[in-house]
Scaffold this motif. Structure first.
Motif, PDB file in Angstrom:
ATOM      1  N   GLU A 173       0.669  -1.215  -0.085  1.00 59.28           N
ATOM      2  CA  GLU A 173      -0.124  -0.101   0.151  1.00 59.28           C
ATOM      3  C   GLU A 173       0.805   1.265  -0.021  1.00 59.28           C
ATOM      4  O   GLU A 173       0.333   2.337   0.004  1.00 59.28           O
ATOM      5  CB  GLU A 173      -0.974   0.025   1.245  1.00 59.28           C
ATOM      6  N   GLN A 174       2.236   1.015   0.047  1.00 63.30           N
ATOM      7  CA  GLN A 174       3.179   2.211   0.550  1.00 63.30           C
ATOM      8  C   GLN A 174       3.980   2.194  -1.066  1.00 63.30           C
ATOM      9  O   GLN A 174       4.869   3.229  -1.121  1.00 63.30           O
ATOM     10  CB  GLN A 174       3.908   2.234   1.606  1.00 63.30           C
ATOM     11  N   LEU A 175       3.977   1.144  -1.825  1.00 57.86           N
ATOM     12  CA  LEU A 175       4.646   1.314  -3.047  1.00 57.86           C
ATOM     13  C   LEU A 175       4.284   2.312  -3.970  1.00 57.86           C
ATOM     14  O   LEU A 175       5.303   2.992  -4.563  1.00 57.86           O
ATOM     15  CB  LEU A 175       4.616   0.071  -3.882  1.00 57.86           C
ATOM     16  N   LYS A 176       3.436   3.141  -4.015  1.00 54.23           N
ATOM     17  CA  LYS A 176       2.977   4.241  -4.821  1.00 54.23           C
ATOM     18  C   LYS A 176       3.691   5.478  -4.130  1.00 54.23           C
ATOM     19  O   LYS A 176       4.045   6.584  -4.898  1.00 54.23           O
ATOM     20  CB  LYS A 176       1.376   4.462  -4.843  1.00 54.23           C
ATOM     21  N   GLN A 177       4.453   5.452  -3.129  1.00 59.15           N
ATOM     22  CA  GLN A 177       4.992   6.391  -2.595  1.00 59.15           C
ATOM     23  C   GLN A 177       6.723   6.254  -3.155  1.00 59.15           C
ATOM     24  O   GLN A 177       7.370   7.274  -2.637  1.00 59.15           O
ATOM     25  CB  GLN A 177       5.217   6.759  -0.947  1.00 59.15           C
ATOM     26  N   THR A 178       7.108   5.397  -3.945  1.00 60.40           N
ATOM     27  CA  THR A 178       8.417   5.287  -4.312  1.00 60.40           C
ATOM     28  C   THR A 178       7.938   5.292  -6.087  1.00 60.40           C
ATOM     29  O   THR A 178       7.126   4.922  -6.628  1.00 60.40           O
ATOM     30  CB  THR A 178       9.182   3.895  -3.995  1.00 60.40           C
ATOM     31  N   ALA A 179       8.700   5.943  -6.584  1.00 60.09           N
ATOM     32  CA  ALA A 179       8.658   5.936  -8.267  1.00 60.09           C
ATOM     33  C   ALA A 179      10.008   6.000  -8.814  1.00 60.09           C
ATOM     34  O   ALA A 179      11.030   6.545  -8.105  1.00 60.09           O
ATOM     35  CB  ALA A 179       7.721   7.108  -8.582  1.00 60.09           C
ATOM     36  N   ILE A 180      10.305   5.971 -10.292  1.00 58.89           N
ATOM     37  CA  ILE A 180      11.511   6.090 -10.950  1.00 58.89           C
ATOM     38  C   ILE A 180      11.292   6.742 -12.246  1.00 58.89           C
ATOM     39  O   ILE A 180      10.176   6.813 -12.767  1.00 58.89           O
ATOM     40  CB  ILE A 180      11.760   4.659 -11.548  1.00 58.89           C
ATOM     41  N   PHE A 181      12.166   7.789 -12.438  1.00 57.34           N
ATOM     42  CA  PHE A 181      12.128   8.622 -13.361  1.00 57.34           C
ATOM     43  C   PHE A 181      13.447   8.251 -14.009  1.00 57.34           C
ATOM     44  O   PHE A 181      14.755   8.056 -13.575  1.00 57.34           O
ATOM     45  CB  PHE A 181      12.112  10.072 -13.096  1.00 57.34           C
TER      46      PHE A 181
END
Lengths: 295, 295, 295
Positions: free
Chosen positions: B57-65
């Motif tokens: 549920e917290q994976l959306k707080q990490t992202a890759i550019f």
């Protein structure tokens, strides 16, 4: 008022571990300073920048994490950091190259939930690797006997010799090197089985596992199929199978992550901690005690 | 409560783009983790560190550019990231090497403010470069016919062939490769002109531009004098010149920046977005719709 | 509302200085972007990323710090940054390679607490190094005469020639190169002695120091035993010894740190500052004035 919490991430790899970075941030580090390609001989200016920039009472707000895939190099970096401190001008340090300390500690803590380590007979497969060696040390210190298994008997013997040179003799009397092709013989009296081999390598068949009639806890730290111990699932978390309790890599992973975060947070409680295998295990014991008292 | 927003900046250059870093911070990223010299084959541990450190549920707080000056290598890195995901353990990704996606999308959005793209005839100068190719795809998908122009006819043909292989046949029927020295012939029926050539290269003279009697919108993305389209100023933003609306690079830049920031913010709305050309254009359409409804 | 404060740390070394990083964070920088191995010729994209990402009124929230152990290369990077600005699109810059500007300024400010610099006769040991040269410039600008001492007379002469070419003739008339083996002769009329030599090198014996009968202030910037000036302790801070006031490296260090932090904070007050030796010294004068008025 305290200054922001700064963590220097000293990593021997070309890309500093993103895993360690995310865990640091989730452990309330305010500013992470990652350094790549760190070598023991280049550590002095990094350490001096950490220790000579804040007043004595604020030095606990700066800490150093040593990670990276080469655990041996991480140990050298840790020693170089210690040597670069200047008297009381020092900051707290945590060593966890390749997650070896938190993984070994978490595995041993999982086992301790189900059997007394004092007097246990542990067999460690892949015992000469970083996690295996650390688990062996912890188990011996907790009073277990240890069969340290390697495909290469000579390497197992060297590793046992090295461990014996670092710990009190009373503790290491139960430490025995074993060749992997002789492992069946030691399984019969094994109460705790720990598989710390390379990713994706089958270490024991179900048939062999059946030989371990005294086995109470089996832990397989390999997350990549096939399982190191046939029949154990990567998600197993205290899974009862007959008389045996099983843990897979992800089953241990929850405690490992909790321990990793707790250890990072502990760094900022003082400026003179040096968190290596034993100290991280002790933090884990504290977590387990808190868990039991709240249960 | 949500954990801090972490953006991994994977950049193929020796110095990770400071442009992308500042925009990320201004898009409410809490912690930016820049990585330099990233290659597709070294992406797995970086991705695993992103996906195995936080609960589902917290994976959306990490992202890759994914950025850097080599757009092709950025695409390879994007594919490698996708391949490194493990089932539902994934994080959102945005590709914008050299700003090519946000620039192409912003240019097409600027055009769409002044003429219907459906049925338009677009001529794209510098059509084989990263921005030109992306603009061509977007225009075709919006129902325009496209003359794709290159100094080298063979490269124009190869690029058209490549685009045609990626899109539905119905969409690409209006796609035509054109050699730059034959461009005068296609200008006569051009309603939208887009200059995506190299910095500081004059692509069309004022005399040639005068041939384009049907021209409604001209956009020059070159920010370095001389202008790619003679007579267009880098600051032009919907500048009326006779029957023509002109945009220069900085005139498009405002929307490009707004779109770049909106796309970064969108990353943190879910853990399974993959923002490439079309998805970024769609975010731009949403911005334009919001802009119109508030106007 | 202001956007977050971003500082680009451009460092010529393989590992960006952790010292500069911690000081930046303690100076209320919100996001630090460290860049390693920076060279003057690779600075343009880094600068453009800083100046083309925020609106004119927010450009003061982005700044650039140039550090690293090679002070000469830092100066080249500083010049390249200036050249990369585009008219009013610029951000504030601070140069402090190896701490040379803040150290030289702090040493001169310490001296100014105890004697008027106007009319003073200063002797600078290690006068051809980065700190020595900067201290010489500042002292000349404040109206002091300067004996610039080097083991190598030719280097001392070259350095004096260089300084003279940069400052008004009226200011540099009192600048004299001196060979280290001739230093006894110039000590007799010296009122301010500044030791800026290499770490761990004894520059003057106690016997030689006794020759300096007019000496009012002695400052030794060497932090590594043996002291550069025999009898001065690294912790000395306005320590009275006979008629002499002594400062050691750590004694000067408090003001140096305060000045470093104040200069970083000053960067974010406007987008067009260029803080080199003189500007940093001026910030130090402001700090000293505030200190006196509050005392």
């Amino acid at each position: 008022m305290n200054q922001p919490r700064i963590l220097l991430q000293l990593d021997c790899d070309q890309q500093p571990s993103s895993f360690d970075a995310v865990v640091a941030i989730d452990s309330n580090v305010d500013h992470l300073l990652p350094y790549a390609n760190v070598e023991a001989q280049s550590v002095v200016p990094l350490v001096h920048g950490a220790i000579f920039t804040r007043g004595p009472e604020q030095l606990k707000q700066t800490a150093i994490f040593v990670g990276g895939s080469d655990v041996g190099r991480g140990d050298e970096i840790g020693a170089a950091i210690r040597a670069a401190f200047v008297g009381p001008m020092r900051v707290s340090v945590m060593l966890d190259g390749n997650g070896s300390n938190t993984t070994a500690a978490a595995a041993v803590l999982c086992a301790a939930r189900h059997l007394p380590l004092e007097g246990a007979t542990a067999t460690i497969l892949g015992g000469t690797g970083p996690v295996g060696v650390r688990a062996a040390r912890l188990l011996l210190q907790q009073g277990a006997a240890v069969h340290l298994v390697s495909r290469n008997l000579e390497r197992a013997e060297q590793t046992c010799h090295q461990i014996a040179s670092e710990l009190p003799e009373a503790v290491t009397s139960g430490l025995q090197p074993t060749a992997a092709d002789q492992v069946d013989a030691v399984l019969t009296d094994t109460s705790l089985l720990l598989a710390c081999g390379a990713a994706g390598v089958r270490l024991l068949s179900a048939t062999q596992l059946a030989l371990a009639s005294q086995l109470q806890v089996a832990i397989d730290l390999n997350a990549v199929p096939p399982a190191g111990l046939e029949g154990i699932d990567v998600m197993d978390k205290a899974m009862q199978r007959g008389n045996r309790i099983d843990y897979g890599a992800i089953g241990v992973g929850g405690l490992k992550m909790k321990l990793h975060r707790a250890a990072i947070q502990r760094l900022f409680s003082a400026n003179d901690l040096f968190l290596d295998t034993s100290e991280i295990f002790q933090i884990g014991l504290d977590l387990e005690a808190a868990r039991q008292s709240s249960a």
